[in-house]
Write an enzyme that holds these catalytic residues in place. Sequence first.
Site: not given
Length: 254
Positions: A15-17
């Site tokens: 994931f990108d956060c």
Amino acid sequence: MATSRLITSFKCLTFDCYGTLVDWEGGIYKALEPLTRQLDSSHPLHSDRLATLKAFIRNEGIIQRAQPTAPYQIVLAEAYGALAAELGVRTSAEDKARFGAGVGDWPVYADTVEALRRLHRHFKLVILSNVDRGSFERTLAKQLAGIEFDAIYTAEEIGSYKPNLRNFEYLVEHCRRDLGVDRDGIIHTAQSLHHDHVPAKDMALASAWIERGGEVESVMGGDPKDYEGRVAYSWHYRTMGEMADAVDAVAVTA
């Protein structure tokens, strides 16, 4: 990498956060109020969220390219100062530092935590973020409490910022080394076409686009028409909750 495989045949979601799990745009825009409040009501950015965020992102990108090993707190602080100078408004070293340290104050999307809990039943969960580790740990403690990620990889330890392919090479190498998950077991899950889906395609990673925004136009996500031929996500969801629903549905019928 577009694929016809079932989503549940993969082992790991990376994931990108900030933008995907956390409302980066909402957090940044609110934190920029000490600057925008100083603008005359006739100024183009006085109450234009989209234009203000675009101006900030442009300055942030300049700092990241000039200082690729700088911690994200410093990048944020310098970008805040650069935008203040561009707008011709007042700021101080204390204001810049406060803005830089504000990552942990940005709100998590309402669907994120429950969706991650559900997705963790099916996948390992990994973070690949353009922040420093300290900033992420504050978000983890405050906004994502109770979520245990299987691995966390940040720009600070990698030494560069997405969309640099070094970040994705690091991700692939470390998922294999740390988690025993090969490239073909990963789905990179993110909002930003520019920062995440273009390099994911270049790295032959399967990907899922989380098109955040809803009623508010997003500057981080991007318009697929502008990235034709450069992205190849296999799944498209509006929210993380929608993704969790889809995965659960596949798991029931598989």
